[in-house]
Design a protein around this motif. Structure first.
Motif, short mmCIF file in Angstrom:
data_model
loop_
_atom_site.label_atom_id
_atom_site.label_comp_id
_atom_site.label_asym_id
_atom_site.label_seq_id
_atom_site.Cartn_x
_atom_site.Cartn_y
_atom_site.Cartn_z
N MET A 1 -0.09 4.20 3.01
CA MET A 1 -1.62 3.59 2.34
C MET A 1 -1.34 3.11 0.88
O MET A 1 -0.89 2.89 -0.43
N ILE A 2 -1.95 1.70 1.32
CA ILE A 2 -2.07 0.35 -0.19
C ILE A 2 -2.81 1.59 -1.07
O ILE A 2 -3.45 1.36 -0.43
N ASP A 3 -2.30 2.03 -2.67
CA ASP A 3 -2.92 1.80 -3.45
C ASP A 3 -4.59 0.46 -3.92
O ASP A 3 -4.30 -0.36 -4.11
N LEU A 4 -5.68 1.45 -3.03
CA LEU A 4 -6.98 0.90 -3.51
C LEU A 4 -6.90 0.18 -5.20
O LEU A 4 -7.44 -0.84 -5.23
N LYS A 5 -6.98 0.69 -6.05
CA LYS A 5 -6.96 0.41 -6.91
C LYS A 5 -6.68 -0.77 -7.44
O LYS A 5 -6.18 -1.83 -8.60
N LEU A 6 -5.33 -0.86 -6.65
CA LEU A 6 -4.44 -2.39 -7.26
C LEU A 6 -4.99 -3.41 -6.22
O LEU A 6 -5.34 -3.64 -7.15
N VAL A 7 -5.38 -3.10 -5.03
CA VAL A 7 -6.03 -4.18 -4.54
C VAL A 7 -7.10 -4.41 -5.39
O VAL A 7 -7.76 -5.85 -5.55
N ARG A 8 -7.94 -3.81 -6.26
CA ARG A 8 -9.54 -3.83 -7.09
C ARG A 8 -9.03 -5.04 -7.77
O ARG A 8 -9.35 -5.78 -8.84
N ASN A 9 -8.01 -4.13 -9.12
CA ASN A 9 -7.29 -4.60 -9.64
C ASN A 9 -5.95 -6.32 -9.78
O ASN A 9 -6.99 -6.66 -11.43
N GLU A 10 -5.81 -5.75 -9.02
CA GLU A 10 -5.22 -7.59 -9.35
C GLU A 10 -4.82 -8.26 -7.57
O GLU A 10 -3.71 -8.26 -6.68
N THR A 11 -6.51 -8.81 -7.38
CA THR A 11 -6.69 -8.61 -5.94
C THR A 11 -6.00 -10.06 -6.00
O THR A 11 -5.22 -10.25 -3.93
N ASP A 12 -5.88 -10.69 -6.41
CA ASP A 12 -4.77 -12.52 -6.44
C ASP A 12 -3.34 -12.32 -5.78
O ASP A 12 -2.74 -11.84 -4.95
N PHE A 13 -2.41 -11.08 -6.41
CA PHE A 13 -1.46 -10.86 -6.75
C PHE A 13 -0.92 -10.45 -5.22
O PHE A 13 -0.27 -10.45 -4.07
N VAL A 14 -2.33 -9.36 -4.36
CA VAL A 14 -1.75 -8.12 -3.57
C VAL A 14 -2.47 -9.45 -2.12
O VAL A 14 -1.76 -9.54 -1.12
N LYS A 15 -3.06 -10.42 -2.23
CA LYS A 15 -3.29 -11.85 -1.36
C LYS A 15 -2.31 -12.44 -1.10
O LYS A 15 -2.05 -12.28 -0.20
N GLU A 16 -1.75 -13.14 -2.23
CA GLU A 16 0.02 -13.76 -2.46
C GLU A 16 0.94 -12.63 -1.67
O GLU A 16 0.70 -13.31 -0.57
N LYS A 17 0.86 -11.52 -1.78
CA LYS A 17 2.02 -10.65 -0.77
C LYS A 17 1.77 -10.27 -0.10
O LYS A 17 2.46 -10.29 0.82
N LEU A 18 0.27 -10.04 0.43
CA LEU A 18 0.03 -9.73 1.78
C LEU A 18 0.26 -10.70 3.07
O LEU A 18 0.27 -10.93 4.11
N ALA A 19 0.31 -11.94 2.26
CA ALA A 19 0.05 -13.09 3.00
C ALA A 19 1.26 -13.49 3.61
O ALA A 19 1.23 -14.34 4.67
N THR A 20 2.53 -13.30 2.89
CA THR A 20 3.64 -13.23 3.40
C THR A 20 4.06 -12.64 4.45
O THR A 20 5.14 -12.95 5.20
N ARG A 21 3.00 -11.49 4.70
CA ARG A 21 3.35 -10.57 5.85
C ARG A 21 2.26 -10.87 6.90
O ARG A 21 1.63 -10.42 8.44
N GLY A 22 1.54 -12.07 6.92
CA GLY A 22 0.48 -12.07 7.88
C GLY A 22 -1.20 -11.69 7.97
O GLY A 22 -1.56 -12.41 8.71
N VAL A 23 -1.42 -11.24 6.57
CA VAL A 23 -2.42 -10.50 6.69
C VAL A 23 -3.45 -12.07 5.92
O VAL A 23 -2.90 -11.98 4.91
N GLU A 24 -4.57 -11.88 6.85
CA GLU A 24 -5.90 -12.82 5.84
C GLU A 24 -6.09 -12.48 4.91
O GLU A 24 -6.54 -11.12 4.39
N ALA A 25 -6.17 -13.07 3.73
CA ALA A 25 -7.36 -13.08 2.61
C ALA A 25 -8.28 -11.92 3.50
O ALA A 25 -8.93 -11.47 1.70
N ALA A 26 -8.94 -13.06 3.64
CA ALA A 26 -10.59 -12.12 4.58
C ALA A 26 -10.51 -11.13 5.02
O ALA A 26 -11.43 -9.87 4.43
N GLU A 27 -9.30 -10.07 5.03
CA GLU A 27 -9.27 -8.62 5.60
C GLU A 27 -9.26 -8.37 3.71
O GLU A 27 -9.76 -7.12 4.07
N ILE A 28 -8.84 -8.47 3.03
CA ILE A 28 -8.76 -8.35 1.80
C ILE A 28 -9.71 -7.89 1.53
O ILE A 28 -10.85 -7.12 0.33
N ASP A 29 -10.77 -9.13 1.51
CA ASP A 29 -12.01 -9.50 0.72
C ASP A 29 -13.47 -8.19 1.71
O ASP A 29 -13.73 -7.84 1.09
N GLU A 30 -12.85 -8.15 2.69
CA GLU A 30 -13.95 -7.80 3.49
C GLU A 30 -13.77 -6.68 2.69
O GLU A 30 -14.79 -5.41 2.93
#
Length: 424
Positions: A1-30
């Motif tokens: 499971m991804i670290d939720l604190k990391l998603v909150r605190n480093e959102t742009d980093f997480v979006k950038e890294k997961l985009a390389t795995r086909g994850v849309e930024a909207a999923e993280i925003d939701e």
């Protein structure tokens, strides 16, 4: 499971890294929106509980003074009802947060090649000479059927497509291979385990198969049980909800088990032979390490799996998979691909992955650091090796013009000194 604190605190980093795995930024925003709603509700709930405590104290005081407390009592009833409703809402929202977070893959290591397809994998090294023949090499299924050691027709009759019988020397060869793997893994410090072949949903969630890949497995309809798609599942979950003694780390397990896979989405691919079956044997390696040990452990485990192929004399190469081609739980994966002469290309025979703390968060597997603080372990897994694919590689690489197959020298002691497979 991804670290939720990391998603909150480093959102742009997480979006950038997961985009390389086909994850849309909207999923993280939701996910963040629902998480914020949950956090706001927690604040409201705690405020209302503080109010309830205050009103309760006031009621007690009024009763001690023999004064009328009915208004306060009615007020507290309403506050209590509001708190109950809010707690129920919190439970629902917490489950939604958990579900959304559980569907996000692991964050890839910076050294993983970026790619939204399997194209772009990086070759790390290559070993062995591609065999040359003075005759047209046959496929492993042709060889096995001609020798009477592989029976796909009866396997299909009894169970369906992508099943088979190993007969006589075929069954003995498979047994020789997995016993060799287990012995070599033990020499490398792995403890052999004979685990259950069925696991519950909590175990499948812990290693990342559920909820995203439920269509890829065989589950029993009338029970919370699933046939294991890999021994990784029962091996990793051995320590689910546990704190591992720090002195034991790293823990290294190996197991021979069958693997059961529905092969959903593989229609038309590898319909013949041993490459893509619904049931096959695999010797698995799993490790639990401290975070600072895991990357070195990945390289050592990959080297060990590669050494098995070297001892068998099978040409192969090692590649690092792209961000989208590696498994859902992996931060990095090295694949070993063995040469198959009939197909005239390399085919996967082992995947070795570092899952960092991704599975440990899902399965709640921890240890205490030097300060006594609980930390998540890192988990790693690797095939050491897929047995059926090894049989296929041996049949194709060691075939002779007369239809016989030489047995690799390292396996001969496991086959009673037999040096060649001939038609009986």
């Amino acid at each position: 499971m991804i670290d939720l604190k990391l998603v909150r605190n480093e959102t742009d980093f997480v979006k950038e890294k997961l985009a390389t795995r086909g994850v849309e930024a909207a999923e993280i925003d939701e996910l963040l929106a629902v998480d914020q709603k949950r956090r706001d509700l927690i604040v409201k709930s705690e405020t209302m509980k503080a109010t309830r405590n205050q009103v309760s104290d006031e009621i007690s005081q009024l009763k001690r003074n023999k004064e009328d407390a009915s208004d306060k009592i009615n007020q507290m009833k309403q506050v209590s009802a509001d708190i109950k409703a809010m707690d129920e809402q919190l439970t629902e929202i917490a489950e939604e947060v958990h579900d959304k977070a559980s569907r996000l893959p692991n964050i890839p290591n910076d050294n993983v090649p970026v790619g939204l397809t399997e194209d772009g994998s990086v070759e790390l090294r290559k070993w062995g000479e591609i065999p040359s023949f003075d005759f047209k090499p046959k496929s492993h299924w042709e060889i096995g059927e001609a020798l009477g050691i592989l029976d796909f027709e009866r396997g299909a009759k009894v169970s369906g497509s992508r099943f088979l019988y190993y007969i006589g020397q075929g069954a003995r060869l498979e047994r020789a291979i997995y016993n060799f793997f287990l012995d070599e893994n033990e020499k490398a410090g792995f403890t052999e385990v004979l685990p259950p072949y069925m696991v519950n949903s909590a175990s499948m969630f812990g290693t990342g198969q559920f909820p995203k890949f439920t269509e890829d497995v065989y589950s029993l309809k009338e029970a919370d049980e699933t046939l294991i798609p890999t021994a990784e599942v029962p091996l990793v979950n051995y320590y689910r909800d546990d704190v591992i003694d720090t002195e034991k780390l790293p823990v290294k397990f190996t197991a021979l088990t069958p693997a059961f896979r529905s092969e959903a989405g593989s229609a038309g691919r590898d319909t013949r032979g041993l490459i893509r079956l619904h049931q096959f044997n695999k010797v698995e390696m799993v490790q639990f390490t401290k975070p600072e040990q895991s990357w070195d452990a990945l390289e050592k485990m990959t080297n060990h799996a590669e050494d098995l192929l070297k001892q068998l004399g099978l040409a192969h190469h090692v590649i690092t998979l792209t961000t989208s081609d590696m498994s859902f739980t992996a931060a990095m994966t090295h694949d070993l691909e063995v040469w198959l002469p009939f197909q005239d290309k390399y085919r996967e025979i082992s995947s070795c992955s570092n899952c960092t703390d991704f599975q440990a968060r899902r399965a709640h597997i921890q240890y205490r650091d030097e300060n006594g603080k609980l930390q998540y372990v890192h988990t790693l897994n690797g095939s050491g090796l897929a047995v059926g694919r090894t049989v296929a590689a041996i049949l194709e690489n060691y075939q002779n013009a007369d239809g016989t197959v030489n047995i690799p020298e390292v396996l001969q002691p496991y086959m009673g000194g037999q040096t060649k497979i001939v038609k009986e």
